[in-house]
Design an enzyme around this catalytic site. Structure first.
Site, PDB file in Angstrom:
ATOM      1  N   LYS A  89       0.617  -0.900   0.571  1.00  0.00           N
ATOM      2  CA  LYS A  89       0.494  -0.274  -0.280  1.00  0.00           C
ATOM      3  C   LYS A  89       0.670   1.433  -0.047  1.00  0.00           C
ATOM      4  O   LYS A  89       1.812   1.291   0.784  1.00  0.00           O
ATOM      5  CB  LYS A  89      -1.015  -0.213   1.617  1.00  0.00           C
ATOM      6  CG  LYS A  89      -1.895   1.282   1.165  1.00  0.00           C
ATOM      7  CD  LYS A  89      -3.351   1.220  -0.063  1.00  0.00           C
ATOM      8  CE  LYS A  89      -4.043   2.485   0.222  1.00  0.00           C
ATOM      9  NZ  LYS A  89      -3.488   2.815  -0.732  1.00  0.00           N
ATOM     10  N   LYS A 125       5.725   1.822  -2.911  1.00  0.00           N
ATOM     11  CA  LYS A 125       5.350   3.082  -3.468  1.00  0.00           C
ATOM     12  C   LYS A 125       5.494   2.839  -5.304  1.00  0.00           C
ATOM     13  O   LYS A 125       6.353   1.872  -5.861  1.00  0.00           O
ATOM     14  CB  LYS A 125       6.139   4.011  -3.479  1.00  0.00           C
ATOM     15  CG  LYS A 125       6.773   5.402  -3.248  1.00  0.00           C
ATOM     16  CD  LYS A 125       5.427   5.815  -2.044  1.00  0.00           C
ATOM     17  CE  LYS A 125       4.415   7.283  -2.044  1.00  0.00           C
ATOM     18  NZ  LYS A 125       3.947   8.372  -1.446  1.00  0.00           N
ATOM     19  N   ASP A 165       0.231  10.832  -4.877  1.00  0.00           N
ATOM     20  CA  ASP A 165       0.975  11.353  -4.026  1.00  0.00           C
ATOM     21  C   ASP A 165       1.301  12.467  -5.046  1.00  0.00           C
ATOM     22  O   ASP A 165       0.615  13.290  -5.271  1.00  0.00           O
ATOM     23  CB  ASP A 165       2.570  10.152  -3.984  1.00  0.00           C
ATOM     24  CG  ASP A 165       3.415  11.215  -3.016  1.00  0.00           C
ATOM     25  OD1 ASP A 165       2.714  10.974  -1.590  1.00  0.00           O
ATOM     26  OD2 ASP A 165       4.728  11.407  -3.676  1.00  0.00           O
TER      27      ASP A 165
HETATM   28  P1  NDP Z   1       0.848  17.395  -5.005  1.00  0.00           P
HETATM   29  O1  NDP Z   1       0.982  17.067  -6.061  1.00  0.00           O
HETATM   30  O2  NDP Z   1      -0.692  17.741  -4.262  1.00  0.00           O
HETATM   31  O3  NDP Z   1       1.251  18.816  -4.626  1.00  0.00           O
HETATM   32  C1  NDP Z   1       3.190  19.362  -4.072  1.00  0.00           C
HETATM   33  C2  NDP Z   1       3.472  20.975  -3.046  1.00  0.00           C
HETATM   34  O4  NDP Z   1       4.249  20.012  -3.026  1.00  0.00           O
HETATM   35  C3  NDP Z   1       2.972  21.446  -4.506  1.00  0.00           C
HETATM   36  O5  NDP Z   1       2.546  22.876  -4.027  1.00  0.00           O
HETATM   37  C4  NDP Z   1       4.848  21.135  -5.589  1.00  0.00           C
HETATM   38  O6  NDP Z   1       4.663  22.668  -5.719  1.00  0.00           O
HETATM   39  C5  NDP Z   1       5.564  21.697  -4.136  1.00  0.00           C
HETATM   40  N1  NDP Z   1       6.815  20.664  -4.271  1.00  0.00           N
HETATM   41  C6  NDP Z   1       6.792  19.623  -5.092  1.00  0.00           C
HETATM   42  N2  NDP Z   1       7.938  19.172  -5.250  1.00  0.00           N
HETATM   43  C7  NDP Z   1       8.531  20.100  -5.242  1.00  0.00           C
HETATM   44  C8  NDP Z   1       9.950  20.498  -5.474  1.00  0.00           C
HETATM   45  N3  NDP Z   1      11.027  19.738  -6.029  1.00  0.00           N
HETATM   46  N4  NDP Z   1      10.663  21.696  -4.774  1.00  0.00           N
HETATM   47  C9  NDP Z   1       9.545  22.433  -4.127  1.00  0.00           C
HETATM   48  N5  NDP Z   1       8.029  22.312  -4.062  1.00  0.00           N
HETATM   49  C10 NDP Z   1       7.785  20.998  -4.780  1.00  0.00           C
HETATM   50  O7  NDP Z   1       1.706  16.712  -3.530  1.00  0.00           O
HETATM   51  P2  NDP Z   1       1.159  16.492  -2.123  1.00  0.00           P
HETATM   52  O8  NDP Z   1       0.565  18.012  -1.898  1.00  0.00           O
HETATM   53  O9  NDP Z   1       0.503  15.182  -2.036  1.00  0.00           O
HETATM   54  O10 NDP Z   1       2.454  15.638  -1.238  1.00  0.00           O
HETATM   55  C11 NDP Z   1       3.030  16.513  -1.090  1.00  0.00           C
HETATM   56  C12 NDP Z   1       4.081  15.742   0.704  1.00  0.00           C
HETATM   57  O11 NDP Z   1       3.509  14.832   1.275  1.00  0.00           O
HETATM   58  C13 NDP Z   1       4.889  14.877  -0.166  1.00  0.00           C
HETATM   59  O12 NDP Z   1       6.191  14.549   0.683  1.00  0.00           O
HETATM   60  C14 NDP Z   1       4.057  13.887   0.107  1.00  0.00           C
HETATM   61  O13 NDP Z   1       4.747  12.566  -1.063  1.00  0.00           O
HETATM   62  C15 NDP Z   1       3.608  13.720   1.290  1.00  0.00           C
HETATM   63  N6  NDP Z   1       2.152  13.101   1.544  1.00  0.00           N
HETATM   64  C16 NDP Z   1       1.593  12.623   1.226  1.00  0.00           C
HETATM   65  C17 NDP Z   1      -0.451  12.063   0.836  1.00  0.00           C
HETATM   66  C18 NDP Z   1      -0.771  12.363   0.156  1.00  0.00           C
HETATM   67  O14 NDP Z   1      -2.364  11.823   0.511  1.00  0.00           O
HETATM   68  N7  NDP Z   1      -1.395  13.219  -0.689  1.00  0.00           N
HETATM   69  C19 NDP Z   1       0.728  10.687   2.012  1.00  0.00           C
HETATM   70  C20 NDP Z   1       1.499  11.379   2.812  1.00  0.00           C
HETATM   71  C21 NDP Z   1       2.505  12.204   2.152  1.00  0.00           C
HETATM   72  P3  NDP Z   1       4.543  23.263  -7.517  1.00  0.00           P
HETATM   73  O15 NDP Z   1       3.149  22.747  -8.031  1.00  0.00           O
HETATM   74  O16 NDP Z   1       5.227  24.325  -8.200  1.00  0.00           O
HETATM   75  O17 NDP Z   1       4.958  21.744  -8.388  1.00  0.00           O
HETATM   76  O1  2IT Z   2       2.931   8.691   1.177  1.00  0.00           O
HETATM   77  C1  2IT Z   2       1.619   8.251   1.255  1.00  0.00           C
HETATM   78  O2  2IT Z   2       1.359   8.274   2.713  1.00  0.00           O
HETATM   79  C2  2IT Z   2       0.728   8.502   1.005  1.00  0.00           C
HETATM   80  N1  2IT Z   2       1.141   8.889  -0.208  1.00  0.00           N
HETATM   81  C3  2IT Z   2      -0.852   8.267   0.980  1.00  0.00           C
HETATM   82  C4  2IT Z   2      -0.239   6.778   0.549  1.00  0.00           C
HETATM   83  C5  2IT Z   2      -1.710   5.891   0.208  1.00  0.00           C
HETATM   84  O3  2IT Z   2      -1.986   4.419  -0.240  1.00  0.00           O
HETATM   85  O4  2IT Z   2      -2.983   6.801   0.304  1.00  0.00           O
END
Ligand code: NDP
Ligand code: 2IT
Length: 445
Positions: A89, A125, A165
């Site tokens: 997952k 992942k 993600d």
């Molecule tokens: P999104 O794609 O929705 O948003 C990502 C955000 O981070 C955007 O604002 C983006 O800006 C910025 N960003 C991404 N890469 C970079 C970079 N290299 N440098 C600067 N800014 C960056 O992703 P999420 O919000 O889903 O994910 C954000 C983080 O949270 C990640 O680390 C992900 O692994 C983690 N995460 C996500 C989960 C989920 O349920 N979605 C669960 C747990 C963790 P821009 O648009 O300009 O690229």
């Molecule tokens: O980093 C994370 O935990 C996620 N991007 C969510 C994974 C999931 O299976 O909901």
């Protein structure tokens, strides 16, 4: 690190050039000494060597044509790391920086994070080096269809269950699910999570990671006799996690004064206007600079920099890995930061973590603080398995219970192993013990 050093050297040798994977492994291994001393059977059974080697790693070609008919070839990944606690997952990331080392770091973290939720889910992942920025809906759809045409044979509700993600949200999950359904001729809801709520998705999954991160922060503050009410909060990123971290922080009485994207950051001293931010990011898929243009003269946009110069009580890095460095941590400590919780995966460099810990700042690692997303994915799987669908309030209450449980198990584990208040130690050891015990019970596989 006595037992650990030779193990780590071997991991470096076997996984060359995978810097983020090395970093994630090291950060876990360097906290495990106390548990390995108490449980020598983990060493004898070579649990760490087995855990650091993914059960399966898939790399595949993803060809697709853009709107002009030009052909592109991207690389797809799925690392199926551990299925000892349940089906693999973890999310899919679409970003040009994606490579095997990044997918392995994320998959490795996911094993422990998923264990901490207490739900029956293993760790995995995936993703691609595809860049979704400035691509049309039709291009995104064709890419997702091509990606799933290969990946589908490796998935299944009892096998491997991806979600979103970075770069993968509700739109992409829809196209991926559609293609899976077409190829397999099965409406197998439990094969992906983060689906639309009218076709098998869970209420509160969109909000879950950001909400969970703030709920965890509230628990950390509560254990120190404080609350989020009236606190000044800095959030990095403005994607899925950031937006719903802002929403929950505001609901709990905090003022969020800054957020960002990869172009720069905004400062809005009155507090971020969330409706405007959602319209720009979720509807228009626009840039954060637009926020300053539309909100007016009291808001500044700073190009080419991150948010950590903005003084705050609480910092929530919610963008990406290694975005908060040692110098940023020093600046935040000088500005009086009390709590830091990782909404993103591994956003804080090891040197920066050390700065926070030495300054007595409450620091929550991502595998604990952002586990609300995957936990709610597991609740989505539970609803799919029973063909049920819960209300928002019920799902959010389950999420809150899970975040309290994760907080308390990290807190008590850290205390039990002689590092009170150290959530990094607590999260790593609590997650590791659950996985290692299951591996011992299931034999040498
Ligand atoms: P999104 O794609 O929705 O948003 C990502 C955000 O981070 C955007 O604002 C983006 O800006 C910025 N960003 C991404 N890469 C970079 C970079 N290299 N440098 C600067 N800014 C960056 O992703 P999420 O919000 O889903 O994910 C954000 C983080 O949270 C990640 O680390 C992900 O692994 C983690 N995460 C996500 C989960 C989920 O349920 N979605 C669960 C747990 C963790 P821009 O648009 O300009 O690229
Ligand atoms: O980093 C994370 O935990 C996620 N991007 C969510 C994974 C999931 O299976 O909901």
């Amino acid at each position: 690190m006595r037992v650990i050093e030779p193990l780590y050297a071997e991991i470096l040798r076997r996984n060359q050039g995978e810097g983020e994977f090395h970093q994630a492994v090291r950060e876990v291994l360097e906290t495990l000494d106390p548990v390995l001393r108490q449980r020598p059977e983990f060493v004898d059974a070579r649990i760490i060597e087995r855990l650091c080697e993914p059960e399966r790693q898939l790399i595949f070609r993803v060809p697709w044509a853009d709107d002009s008919g030009d052909v592109h070839v991207n690389r797809g990944f799925r690392v199926e790391f551990s299925s000892v606690l349940g089906p693999y997952k973890g999310g899919l990331r679409f970003h040009p920086s994606v490579n095997l080392g990044i997918v392995k770091f994320l998959g490795f973290e996911q094993i422990f994070k998923n264990a901490l939720t207490g739900m029956p889910i293993g760790g995995g992942k995936g993703g691609s080096d595809f860049d979704p920025k400035r691509r049309s809906d039709a291009e995104i759809m064709r890419f997702c269809q091509s990606f799933m045409t290969e990946l589908h044979r490796h998935l299944g509700e009892y096998t491997d269950v991806p979600a979103g993600d970075i770069g993968v949200g509700g739109r992409e999950i829809g196209y991926l699910f559609g293609q899976y359904r077409r190829i397999t001729n099965r409406h197998e809801s439990g094969v992906l999570t983060g689906k639309g709520v009218n076709w098998g998705g869970s209420q509160a999954r969109t909000e879950a990671t950001g909400y969970g991160c703030v709920l965890f922060t509230a628990e950390m503050l509560r254990s120190r006799g404080e609350s989020l009410d009236g606190q000044r909060v800095a959030v990095s990123g403005s994607g899925n996690v950031a937006i719903y971290a802002i929403e929950k922080a505001q609901q709990l009485g905090a003022t969020v004064v800054t957020c960002s994207d990869s172009d720069g950051y905004i400062v809005d001293e009155k507090g971020v206007d969330l409706a405007l931010l959602k319209e720009i990011k979720e509807v228009g898929r626009g840039r954060i600079s637009e926020y300053a243009e539309r909100r007016g003269e009291n808001v500044k946009f700073v190009e080419g920099a991150g948010v950590w110069n903005v003084p705050c009580d609480v910092a929530l890095p919610c963008a990406t890995q290694n975005e908060l460095h040692e110098e940023d941590a020093r600046t935040l400590v000088r500005g009086g930061v009390k709590a830091v919780a990782e909404g993103a995966n591994m956003p804080t460099t090891p040197e920066a973590v050390r700065v926070f810990q030495e300054a007595g700042v409450a620091f929550a690692p991502g595998k604990a603080a952002n586990a609300g997303g995957v936990a709610t994915s597991a609740l989505e799987m539970q609803q799919n398995a029973s063909r049920d669908s819960w209300t928002f309030a019920h799902t959010e209450e389950r999420l809150a219970e899970i975040m309290r449980h994760i907080h308390d198990s990290c807190y008590t584990t850290a205390e039990r192993y002689g590092s009170p208040g150290n959530y990094v130690v607590g999260a790593n050891i609590a997650g590791f013990e659950l996985v290692a015990d299951a591996m011992l019970a299931q034999g040498l596989i």
